[in-house]
Design an enzyme around this catalytic site. Structure first.
Site, PDB file in Angstrom:
ATOM      1  CG  ASP A 298       9.771  30.044  39.682  1.00 19.79           C
ATOM      2  OD1 ASP A 298      10.057  30.494  40.797  1.00 19.79           O
ATOM      3  OD2 ASP A 298       9.558  30.757  38.680  1.00 19.79           O
ATOM      4  CD  GLU A 340       7.819  30.577  44.354  1.00 17.56           C
ATOM      5  OE1 GLU A 340       7.865  31.677  44.906  1.00 17.56           O
ATOM      6  OE2 GLU A 340       7.590  30.465  43.138  1.00 17.56           O
TER       7      GLU A 340
HETATM    8  C1  GLC Z   1       4.929  36.985  44.658  1.00 20.07           C
HETATM    9  C2  GLC Z   1       4.610  35.750  43.926  1.00 20.07           C
HETATM   10  C3  GLC Z   1       5.766  34.834  43.949  1.00 20.07           C
HETATM   11  C4  GLC Z   1       6.984  35.587  43.448  1.00 20.07           C
HETATM   12  C5  GLC Z   1       7.240  36.803  44.232  1.00 20.07           C
HETATM   13  C6  GLC Z   1       8.381  37.552  43.616  1.00 20.07           C
HETATM   14  O1  GLC Z   1       5.054  36.731  46.019  1.00 20.07           O
HETATM   15  O2  GLC Z   1       3.491  35.103  44.482  1.00 20.07           O
HETATM   16  O3  GLC Z   1       5.527  33.737  43.155  1.00 20.07           O
HETATM   17  O4  GLC Z   1       8.104  34.842  43.572  1.00 20.07           O
HETATM   18  O5  GLC Z   1       6.110  37.584  44.198  1.00 20.07           O
HETATM   19  O6  GLC Z   1       8.922  38.454  44.525  1.00 20.07           O
HETATM   20  C1  GLC Z   2       9.475  32.807  41.739  1.00 22.62           C
HETATM   21  C2  GLC Z   2      10.845  33.165  42.230  1.00 22.62           C
HETATM   22  C3  GLC Z   2      11.079  34.628  42.073  1.00 22.62           C
HETATM   23  C4  GLC Z   2      10.863  35.010  40.646  1.00 22.62           C
HETATM   24  C5  GLC Z   2       9.499  34.555  40.141  1.00 22.62           C
HETATM   25  C6  GLC Z   2       9.427  34.589  38.658  1.00 22.62           C
HETATM   26  O1  GLC Z   2       8.452  33.138  42.567  1.00 22.62           O
HETATM   27  O2  GLC Z   2      11.000  32.740  43.554  1.00 22.62           O
HETATM   28  O3  GLC Z   2      12.374  34.968  42.506  1.00 22.62           O
HETATM   29  O4  GLC Z   2      10.947  36.395  40.528  1.00 22.62           O
HETATM   30  O5  GLC Z   2       9.231  33.230  40.461  1.00 22.62           O
HETATM   31  O6  GLC Z   2      10.080  33.480  38.083  1.00 22.62           O
END
Ligand code: GLC
Ligand code: GLC
Length: 654
Positions: A298, A340
């Site tokens: 994540d 991710e």
């Molecule tokens: C941004 C970040 C991603 C996160 C997202 C949350 O796109 O790059 O990691 O999950 O915001 O909405």
């Molecule tokens: C990731 C998840 C997002 C979350 C963020 C912080 O990008 O997909 O939902 O808010 O990380 O953990």
């Protein structure tokens, strides 16, 4: 240990022969005691395998750790691995063995993923285990259960604020339930993907509480500053993630400014500390031994902070993941990583090990660019930007695969580069604004039913929330269904044939629309991403076999994609995906080749009207047969291939 505040740039020391020598001598020094120790704990044959894996990945472990931490405590780390290998249940060792024989298992064309929240899908982990027939029916082989480890109470970012990595959220069940579910999945040759939140913990995590209490063992686990000087300096170049409701990247606690990239209750771990590295390694191995096959890393781009940068994708991030990957696979060789990394295309490919020299890193990564371009093309009825931006992406290493998707639990952020937009004659900023207006339904004539997420009060920039069906214009009114369903299936038809593992996001197989019930829950109301995280509608699912219903049409459409995919070797992971130039901007055309199969060509028409493309451009169409399409075999007349509005075709060389 390196000071995370170090301002000097990153110097790659080039893995010279000296690193090799140091690694080899550290290993040799270990061997005399390691061999008998391993044999005693693992048995002769497992010990041999363990030592062989360690020896072959030695440099992949040693080199990145030396670069990041200055020195490598090989002894210590091997002890951690040995312990985990010793605890690994027999069923998982059997799986390891199979996967060592079939190391590209995750690239098979049969792989299809499903993503859901255990509670919203079925109620609990046990109930998920009781609903596997539904997933089987869809053809699912890979289940990503959204965050399920014990979160902090109250607001917890959908479980991304973990309080205990070794316990399951009590609302969902227990760790035994998780292992049990993993076993049930294995019986059906399905794998289990679980989130590993490694950038931050909940502020209530025992590591954070010990840090706050001044326990020296945790003194370097988090980052804080006595005043605003450094936070201000960092924030000059950091792009805030939640500018609307959690601006900035620091939060004041006990008179100190703690690093909090996301919400204020999510405290960033200090990855410049080898103690954090080790603690997370132990966490991963422990979870792997409970039956997790795939770790979704994540928010991985955020791990390393460097003044004067966006604190994203820093070289150390890759080194850390490479080292974790190599170490984990010594003790649990069946386990793989998925990145991710929602970042620009050039920054994304390195997470798959695509560096100047290939280095194993993550086997899988989300193809964010493809996802964003699918929606962009749908809104504009124009696939040129998609063709342009995807054609420019670097190829990925043969060992790696994309995970392709139409929708997920997060917002859609418009990753459109100025360069790509300019190449098709557009202004990137205007285009982003257009997409936000279109998908939030503010654009005149738009069918989309989404909402703006986290509008930045300073720049006006925003992202989009909304379920796939709602963004495709599907409403309660049946008049919206014919086009809406074609849009939804069109997007999936591209995602399912781009090479790699396609994901179905729970509810999309039934065209589930936005769910606004989150507004009644104070812990969720402030985050409109919950509108596209619905509760499974089992009544609607009951209609999935009735072709006269909305659900029946979408469910059958997805099942066709799954069934056709299984037989198309060209759609396996690995191999190459190339954009094919066609003489009609409404149509996106792509080609897949696999060393052991014929060519695959896909065509997708993003406009509501019929479009034609010069048949010569898609190759020797005489050899190509329609494997699957929205409207029957591809019609070619007078040298032009005809595609009905919002139609797609999968062609294969027979
Ligand atoms: C941004 C970040 C991603 C996160 C997202 C949350 O796109 O790059 O990691 O999950 O915001 O909405
Ligand atoms: C990731 C998840 C997002 C979350 C963020 C912080 O990008 O997909 O939902 O808010 O990380 O953990």
């Amino acid at each position: 240990m390196r000071d995370p505040r170090a301002t000097e740039g990153y110097v790659d020391p080039m893995a010279g022969s000296s690193v090799r020598t140091r690694a080899a001598s550290a290993f040799e020094a270990l061997l005399p005691s390691l061999t008998p120790g391993a044999t005693e704990r693992l048995g002769r044959s497992e010990a041999l395998a363990f030592l062989a894996r360690l020896a072959t990945s030695l440099l992949d472990i040693y080199e990145p750790l030396e670069v990041v931490y200055g020195k490598v405590e090989l002894n210590d780390l091997v002890e951690v691995l040995l312990e985990a290998a010793g605890d690994r249940p027999v069923a998982l060792r059997d799986l390891d063995r199979r996967r060592e024989i079939d190391p590209r298992w995750y690239q098979r064309a049969r792989q299809v993923g499903y993503v859901c929240y255990a509670d919203r899908f079925a109620g609990s982990l046990r109930a998920v285990a009781d609903n596997l027939d539904y997933l089987d029916e869809l053809g699912v082989t890979y289940l990503h259960l959204m965050p399920l480890l014990e979160p902090r109470p109250g607001e917890n970012d959908g479980g991304y604020a973990v309080r205990d990595y070794r316990a399951v959220d009590p609302r969902l069940g227990t760790m035994d339930d998780l292992s049990e579910l993993a076993g049930r999945l294995r019986e059906r040759s399905m794998s289990l993907c679980v989130d590993l939140v490694l950038n931050h913990t909940a502020k209530e995590h025992p590591w954070a509480e010990s840090w706050r209490a001044g326990d020296p063992a945790y003194a370097d686990f988090y980052m804080s500053f006595p005043d605003r000087e450094m936070p201000d300096a960092y924030e000059r170049t950091i792009v805030p993630v939640f500018p609307d409701r959690a601006p900035g990247s620091f939060t004041e606690f006990d008179g100190k400014w703690v690093w909090t990239t996301f919400w204020s209750y999510q405290w960033d771990l200090n990855w410049a500390s080898p103690n954090v590295f080790r603690a997370m390694l132990e966490t991963i191995l422990w979870l792997a031994n409970r039956g997790v096959d795939v770790f979704r890393l994540d928010a991985v781009p955020f791990l390393w902070k460097r003044l004067g940068t966006t604190c994203l994708n820093e070289p150390e991030v890759h080194r850390i993941v490479q080292a974790l990957h190599a170490l984990v696979r010594v003790a649990a060789p069946g386990v793989i990583f998925k990145a991710e990394a929602i970042v620009a295309p050039d920054d994304l490919v390195p997470y798959l090990g695509g560096h100047d020299r290939y280095r194993p890193e993550c086997e899988l990564a989300y193809h964010n660019q493809l996802m964003v371009m699918l929606w962009s093309s749908l809104a504009t009825r124009d696939a040129r930007l998609m063709a342009q931006s995807l054609a420019r992406m670097k190829p990925i290493p043969a060992e790696a695969s994309w995970v392709s998707y139409v929708r997920g639990h997060d917002d859609i952020g418009w990753a459109v580069s100025a360069e790509d937009a300019a190449a098709v004659g557009w202004d990137w900023w205007n285009h982003r604004n257009f997409l936000n207006a279109f998908f939030s339904g503010r654009f005149d004539g738009s069918y989309a039913q989404g909402a703006l997420f986290q509008q930045n009060p300073v720049t006006g920039d925003a992202r989009i929330s909304g379920s796939a069906a709602s963004l495709c214009g599907i409403t309660a009114d049946p008049a919206s269904w014919p086009d809406g369903v074609r849009r939804l299936l069109l997007l999936h038809a591209v995602a399912f044939a781009y090479g790699g593992i396609p994901l179905i996001y729970m509810g999309d197989e039934l065209a589930m629309r936005n769910d606004l019930s989150y507004r009644d829950d104070p812990a969720l109301a402030g985050d409109n991403r919950w509108m596209h995280r619905p509760h499974m509608d089992w009544t609607a699912a009951g209609r999935r076999h009735d072709p006269a219903t909305l659900e029946g049409q979408v469910f059958a459409g997805l099942r066709e994609l799954v069934a056709a995919r299984k037989d198309l070797l060209a759609l396996r992971g690995g191999g190459e995906t190339a954009v094919v130039g066609v003489d009609n901007g409404h149509v996106f055309a792509w080609r897949r080749r696999h060393p052991r199969s014929g060519t695959f060509i896909g065509l997708a028409n993003f406009s509501e009207q019929e479009q034609t493309v010069e048949a010569a451009a898609i190759g020797h169409y005489g050899w190509l047969e329609t494997a699957l399409s929205s409207d029957g075999p591809l019609v070619v007349r007078e040298g032009r291939a005809h595609l009905p509005g919002l139609g797609f075709v999968w062609l294969i060389e027979r």
